[in-house]
Design a protein around this motif. Structure first.
Motif, PDB file in Angstrom:
ATOM      1  N   GLU A 259       0.833  -1.204   0.000  1.00  0.00           N
ATOM      2  CA  GLU A 259       0.000   0.000   0.000  1.00  0.00           C
ATOM      3  C   GLU A 259       0.869   1.256   0.000  1.00  0.00           C
ATOM      4  OE1 GLU A 259      -3.762   1.883   2.504  1.00  0.00           O
ATOM      5  OE2 GLU A 259      -2.622   0.199   3.339  1.00  0.00           O
ATOM      6  N   PHE A 260       1.934   1.248   0.777  1.00  0.00           N
ATOM      7  CA  PHE A 260       2.835   2.398   0.817  1.00  0.00           C
ATOM      8  C   PHE A 260       3.506   2.620  -0.531  1.00  0.00           C
ATOM      9  CE2 PHE A 260       7.005   4.315   1.560  1.00  0.00           C
ATOM     10  CZ  PHE A 260       6.608   5.488   2.179  1.00  0.00           C
ATOM     11  N   THR A 261       3.928   1.527  -1.178  1.00  0.00           N
ATOM     12  CA  THR A 261       4.562   1.630  -2.495  1.00  0.00           C
ATOM     13  C   THR A 261       3.596   2.212  -3.517  1.00  0.00           C
ATOM     14  OG1 THR A 261       5.935  -0.284  -1.982  1.00  0.00           O
ATOM     15  CG2 THR A 261       5.750   0.322  -4.294  1.00  0.00           C
ATOM     16  N   GLN A 262       2.352   1.759  -3.500  1.00  0.00           N
ATOM     17  CA  GLN A 262       1.361   2.251  -4.455  1.00  0.00           C
ATOM     18  C   GLN A 262       1.075   3.735  -4.216  1.00  0.00           C
ATOM     19  OE1 GLN A 262      -2.379   0.201  -4.311  1.00  0.00           O
ATOM     20  NE2 GLN A 262      -3.028   1.009  -6.288  1.00  0.00           N
ATOM     21  N   ILE A 263       0.927   4.128  -2.973  1.00  0.00           N
ATOM     22  CA  ILE A 263       0.678   5.535  -2.660  1.00  0.00           C
ATOM     23  C   ILE A 263       1.861   6.386  -3.084  1.00  0.00           C
ATOM     24  CG2 ILE A 263       0.395   7.166  -0.752  1.00  0.00           C
ATOM     25  CD1 ILE A 263      -1.238   4.969   0.672  1.00  0.00           C
ATOM     26  N   SER A 264       3.082   5.896  -2.855  1.00  0.00           N
ATOM     27  CA  SER A 264       4.281   6.642  -3.238  1.00  0.00           C
ATOM     28  C   SER A 264       4.370   6.813  -4.746  1.00  0.00           C
ATOM     29  CB  SER A 264       5.528   5.927  -2.730  1.00  0.00           C
ATOM     30  OG  SER A 264       5.516   5.846  -1.339  1.00  0.00           O
ATOM     31  N   LEU A 265       4.051   5.762  -5.489  1.00  0.00           N
ATOM     32  CA  LEU A 265       4.090   5.859  -6.949  1.00  0.00           C
ATOM     33  C   LEU A 265       3.071   6.855  -7.478  1.00  0.00           C
ATOM     34  CD1 LEU A 265       4.581   2.119  -7.959  1.00  0.00           C
ATOM     35  CD2 LEU A 265       6.228   3.979  -8.156  1.00  0.00           C
ATOM     36  N   VAL A 266       1.873   6.835  -6.940  1.00  0.00           N
ATOM     37  CA  VAL A 266       0.831   7.761  -7.390  1.00  0.00           C
ATOM     38  C   VAL A 266       1.209   9.196  -7.032  1.00  0.00           C
ATOM     39  CG1 VAL A 266      -1.575   8.448  -7.047  1.00  0.00           C
ATOM     40  CG2 VAL A 266      -1.009   6.048  -7.351  1.00  0.00           C
ATOM     41  N   ALA A 267       1.717   9.407  -5.824  1.00  0.00           N
ATOM     42  CA  ALA A 267       2.132  10.755  -5.423  1.00  0.00           C
ATOM     43  C   ALA A 267       3.295  11.238  -6.279  1.00  0.00           C
ATOM     44  CB  ALA A 267       2.512  10.766  -3.943  1.00  0.00           C
ATOM     45  N   GLY A 268       4.258  10.361  -6.542  1.00  0.00           N
ATOM     46  CA  GLY A 268       5.391  10.727  -7.396  1.00  0.00           C
ATOM     47  C   GLY A 268       4.956  11.064  -8.807  1.00  0.00           C
ATOM     48  N   ALA A 269       4.015  10.298  -9.345  1.00  0.00           N
ATOM     49  CA  ALA A 269       3.505  10.577 -10.689  1.00  0.00           C
ATOM     50  C   ALA A 269       2.794  11.931 -10.719  1.00  0.00           C
ATOM     51  CB  ALA A 269       2.551   9.466 -11.136  1.00  0.00           C
ATOM     52  N   GLY A 270       2.065  12.250  -9.670  1.00  0.00           N
ATOM     53  CA  GLY A 270       1.387  13.549  -9.593  1.00  0.00           C
ATOM     54  C   GLY A 270       2.386  14.692  -9.543  1.00  0.00           C
ATOM     55  N   ILE A 271       3.446  14.532  -8.776  1.00  0.00           N
ATOM     56  CA  ILE A 271       4.480  15.567  -8.684  1.00  0.00           C
ATOM     57  C   ILE A 271       5.157  15.755 -10.039  1.00  0.00           C
ATOM     58  CG2 ILE A 271       6.740  16.095  -7.672  1.00  0.00           C
ATOM     59  CD1 ILE A 271       5.668  14.772  -5.079  1.00  0.00           C
TER      60      ILE A 271
ATOM     61  N   LEU B  39       3.870  15.103 -12.976  1.00  0.00           N
ATOM     62  CA  LEU B  39       2.902  15.703 -13.898  1.00  0.00           C
ATOM     63  C   LEU B  39       2.812  17.213 -13.695  1.00  0.00           C
ATOM     64  CD1 LEU B  39       0.763  15.173 -16.089  1.00  0.00           C
ATOM     65  CD2 LEU B  39      -0.897  14.915 -14.256  1.00  0.00           C
ATOM     66  N   VAL B  40       2.776  17.654 -12.447  1.00  0.00           N
ATOM     67  CA  VAL B  40       2.721  19.085 -12.157  1.00  0.00           C
ATOM     68  C   VAL B  40       4.009  19.771 -12.615  1.00  0.00           C
ATOM     69  CG1 VAL B  40       2.665  20.773 -10.281  1.00  0.00           C
ATOM     70  CG2 VAL B  40       1.069  18.870 -10.279  1.00  0.00           C
TER      71      VAL B  40
ATOM     72  N   LEU C 105       3.942  19.999 -16.418  1.00  0.00           N
ATOM     73  CA  LEU C 105       3.020  21.052 -16.827  1.00  0.00           C
ATOM     74  C   LEU C 105       3.649  22.432 -16.646  1.00  0.00           C
ATOM     75  CD1 LEU C 105       0.155  21.808 -17.779  1.00  0.00           C
ATOM     76  CD2 LEU C 105      -0.516  21.849 -15.380  1.00  0.00           C
ATOM     77  N   GLY C 106       4.325  22.654 -15.534  1.00  0.00           N
ATOM     78  CA  GLY C 106       5.007  23.924 -15.309  1.00  0.00           C
ATOM     79  C   GLY C 106       6.103  24.162 -16.324  1.00  0.00           C
ATOM     80  N   PHE C 107       6.856  23.108 -16.681  1.00  0.00           N
ATOM     81  CA  PHE C 107       7.914  23.239 -17.679  1.00  0.00           C
ATOM     82  C   PHE C 107       7.335  23.568 -19.047  1.00  0.00           C
ATOM     83  CE2 PHE C 107      10.743  21.361 -20.877  1.00  0.00           C
ATOM     84  CZ  PHE C 107      11.876  22.126 -20.628  1.00  0.00           C
ATOM     85  N   VAL C 108       6.236  22.916 -19.416  1.00  0.00           N
ATOM     86  CA  VAL C 108       5.593  23.197 -20.711  1.00  0.00           C
ATOM     87  C   VAL C 108       5.116  24.641 -20.759  1.00  0.00           C
ATOM     88  CG1 VAL C 108       3.575  22.645 -22.133  1.00  0.00           C
ATOM     89  CG2 VAL C 108       4.977  20.805 -21.202  1.00  0.00           C
TER      90      VAL C 108
END
Length: 57
Positions: A24-36, A38-39, A42-45
């Protein structure tokens, strides 16, 4: 504000909370990392687009 009622609500929530297991911790970390990422992307673009527009940074 009723402090005894609020305190009992907080205690009830803490009793329900549990430490996540490794999967569960690994899955949450991956999703949070992917969100970071992505943001950041988006800022770079937006930064790159602003560089090409007249009057950009």
């Amino acid at each position: 504000m009723n402090i005894p009622t609020d305190l009992s609500s907080y205690i009830r929530v803490l009793k329900l909370a549990s430490t996540p297991d490794r999967d569960e911790f690994t899955q949450i970390s991956l999703v949070a990392g992917a969100g970071i990422m992505l943001v950041g992307l988006l800022g770079f673009v937006i930064f790159v687009i602003m560089q090409f527009l007249p009057g950009g940074v």
